[in-house]
Design a protein around this motif. Structure first.
Motif, short mmCIF file in Angstrom:
data_model
loop_
_atom_site.label_atom_id
_atom_site.label_comp_id
_atom_site.label_asym_id
_atom_site.label_seq_id
_atom_site.Cartn_x
_atom_site.Cartn_y
_atom_site.Cartn_z
N UNK A 150 -11.59 21.73 -14.47
CA UNK A 150 -12.78 20.92 -14.70
C UNK A 150 -12.67 20.18 -16.04
N UNK A 151 -12.93 18.88 -16.03
CA UNK A 151 -13.10 18.16 -17.29
C UNK A 151 -14.48 18.48 -17.84
N UNK A 152 -14.52 18.81 -19.13
CA UNK A 152 -15.77 19.14 -19.81
C UNK A 152 -15.88 18.24 -21.04
N UNK A 153 -16.51 17.10 -20.86
CA UNK A 153 -16.69 16.14 -21.95
C UNK A 153 -18.08 15.53 -21.85
N UNK A 154 -18.50 14.90 -22.93
CA UNK A 154 -19.78 14.20 -22.91
C UNK A 154 -19.70 12.98 -22.00
N UNK A 155 -20.84 12.54 -21.46
CA UNK A 155 -20.83 11.39 -20.56
C UNK A 155 -20.69 10.06 -21.28
N UNK A 156 -20.82 10.07 -22.62
CA UNK A 156 -20.69 8.84 -23.39
C UNK A 156 -19.51 8.97 -24.35
N UNK A 157 -19.18 7.88 -25.03
CA UNK A 157 -18.12 7.92 -26.03
C UNK A 157 -18.71 8.20 -27.40
N UNK A 158 -17.85 8.64 -28.31
CA UNK A 158 -18.23 8.77 -29.71
C UNK A 158 -17.81 7.49 -30.43
N UNK A 159 -18.42 6.40 -30.01
CA UNK A 159 -18.15 5.10 -30.63
C UNK A 159 -19.39 4.24 -30.46
N UNK A 172 -6.66 -2.50 -21.65
CA UNK A 172 -6.99 -3.41 -20.54
C UNK A 172 -5.95 -3.40 -19.42
N UNK A 173 -4.76 -2.85 -19.69
CA UNK A 173 -3.76 -2.76 -18.63
C UNK A 173 -3.99 -1.57 -17.70
N UNK A 174 -4.94 -0.70 -18.05
CA UNK A 174 -5.25 0.46 -17.21
C UNK A 174 -6.42 0.09 -16.29
N UNK A 175 -6.25 0.17 -14.98
CA UNK A 175 -7.34 -0.24 -14.08
C UNK A 175 -8.52 0.73 -14.12
N UNK A 176 -9.69 0.19 -13.85
CA UNK A 176 -10.90 1.01 -13.69
C UNK A 176 -11.01 1.38 -12.22
N UNK A 177 -11.12 2.66 -11.95
CA UNK A 177 -11.11 3.17 -10.58
C UNK A 177 -12.26 2.58 -9.78
N UNK A 178 -11.98 2.22 -8.54
CA UNK A 178 -12.98 1.62 -7.67
C UNK A 178 -14.21 2.52 -7.55
N UNK A 179 -15.37 1.92 -7.66
CA UNK A 179 -16.61 2.67 -7.59
C UNK A 179 -17.09 3.19 -8.92
N UNK A 180 -16.33 2.93 -9.99
CA UNK A 180 -16.70 3.37 -11.33
C UNK A 180 -16.86 2.15 -12.24
N UNK A 181 -17.46 2.37 -13.38
CA UNK A 181 -17.57 1.29 -14.36
C UNK A 181 -17.64 1.91 -15.75
N UNK A 182 -17.47 1.06 -16.75
CA UNK A 182 -17.52 1.49 -18.14
C UNK A 182 -18.62 0.73 -18.88
N UNK A 183 -19.74 0.57 -18.21
CA UNK A 183 -20.85 -0.15 -18.82
C UNK A 183 -21.47 0.68 -19.94
N UNK A 184 -22.15 -0.01 -20.85
CA UNK A 184 -22.80 0.68 -21.95
C UNK A 184 -21.80 1.45 -22.78
N UNK A 185 -22.10 2.72 -23.00
CA UNK A 185 -21.20 3.59 -23.76
C UNK A 185 -20.65 4.71 -22.88
N UNK A 186 -20.50 4.43 -21.59
CA UNK A 186 -19.97 5.45 -20.68
C UNK A 186 -18.60 5.93 -21.14
N UNK A 187 -18.36 7.23 -20.93
CA UNK A 187 -17.11 7.83 -21.34
C UNK A 187 -15.97 7.50 -20.40
N UNK A 188 -14.76 7.81 -20.86
CA UNK A 188 -13.54 7.53 -20.11
C UNK A 188 -13.09 8.74 -19.28
N UNK A 189 -13.96 9.75 -19.16
CA UNK A 189 -13.67 10.94 -18.37
C UNK A 189 -14.75 11.11 -17.30
N UNK A 190 -14.34 11.56 -16.14
CA UNK A 190 -15.24 11.80 -15.01
C UNK A 190 -15.46 13.30 -14.87
N UNK A 191 -16.66 13.76 -15.17
CA UNK A 191 -16.99 15.19 -15.09
C UNK A 191 -17.83 15.53 -13.87
#
Length: 206
Positions: A150-159, A172-191
Motif C-alpha cells: 500500500x502507498x501511504x502518502x498525503x493526497x496533496x504535494x508539499x509544494x 513532462x515526459x512522464x504520461x499522466x495515467x488515463x482517468x487521473x489528473x494533477x489539478x490543484x495540488x494533487x499528489x503524484x501518488x495514488x493511495x
C-alpha cells in the motif's frame, strides 16, 4: 533504517535481516497480523541515479526497479512478506510504502521546488501514518488476505506550486495515467488501494 548513510552495507543489510527476523518470529509465535514499513523508494526516487517513472500518479502496479541499496532492501522486505504468507497462510502482512513522515505538511515545504523533485514532493503526516499501521493489523473486514502493498502518502504535494506546473517543469515526459489528473495540488501518488482495502484516508492536510 531510513537513510542509507552506509551505501555498501548497513542500509541494505539492516532492513532485510530485521524484517525477516520479525516476520519469522511472528510466524513461529502465532502472531498473524503484521504491518511493516516499506517505502515509496521501492520505485527509484531519492537516491537513484536514474529515474524510471512510467506514469503518474504512481500506484502499486508500477514496476519496482531500484538501482540503490535502500530501495532494493525494501523490495526484498516485500518479497520476504510474500514468502512468509505462502509458508504460513493464516498470516496477513501489509507493507506500507511510506513517504517522508513528518508532524505537519509545513515541515516538508521548501522554497525551491527543485530540491524535492526527486521524491515528487511527497509526505505523510505522522498521525495518518500511524493510523495506517493500526488499520493494517486490526481490520477484520475480510477485504484482503495474504500480503498486500500500500502507498501511504498525503493526497496533496508539499509544494505551493500547482502540481501541473511541477509536472510540466520537471516531469513532462512522464504520461499522466488515463482517468487521473494533477489539478490543484494533487499528489503524484495514488493511495486509493489503501482507502479501498484498509479504509485509510489521510487526515486533512494543513
Amino acid at each position: 533504517m531510513r537513510t542509507p548513510g552506509d551505501y555498501v552495507v548497513a542500509a541494505h543489510n539492516t532492513n532485510v535481516v530485521i524484517s525477516w527476523n520479525v516476520l519469522r518470529a511472528a510466524a513461529e509465535l502465532g502472531i498473524n497480523r503484521i504491518a511493516q514499513a516499506s517505502s515509496v523508494n521501492v520505485i527509484p526516487l531519492v537516491w537513484t541515479e536514474r529515474k524510471d517513472f512510467e506514469y503518474f500518479p504512481l500506484d502499486e502496479d508500477h514496476p519496482c526497479r531500484p538501482d540503490e541499496p535502500y530501495g532494493l532492501s525494501k523490495v526484498i522486505c516485500e518479497l520476504q512478506a510474500d514468502t512468509i504468507v505462502r509458508r504460513y497462510p493464516s498470516m496477513r502482512v501489509a507493507s506500507l510504502r511510506l513517504s517522508w513522515s513528518l508532524p505537519r505538511r509545513a515541515d516538508a515545504l521548501r522554497d525551491d521546488p527543485e530540491r524535492r523533485k526527486n521524491d515528487l514532493w511527497g509526505y505523510v503526516q505522522e498521525d495518518s501514518a500511524a493510523d495506517a499501521f493500526l488499520l493494517a493489523v486490526t481490520d477484520e473486514s475480510g477485504r484482503w488476505s495474504g500480503h498486500e502493498r500500500f502507498f501511504i502518502t498525503a493526497p496533496d504535494t508539499a509544494s505551493e506550486v500547482p502540481s501541473l506546473e511541477l509536472w510540466e517543469r520537471y516531469w513532462k515526459d512522464v504520461p499522466i495515467k488515463e482517468g487521473n489528473d494533477l489539478s490543484g495540488h494533487k499528489g503524484f501518488f495514488d493511495c486509493s488501494k489503501a482507502e479501498r482495502l484498509l479504509g485509510w484516508v489521510h487526515s486533512n492536510p494543513e
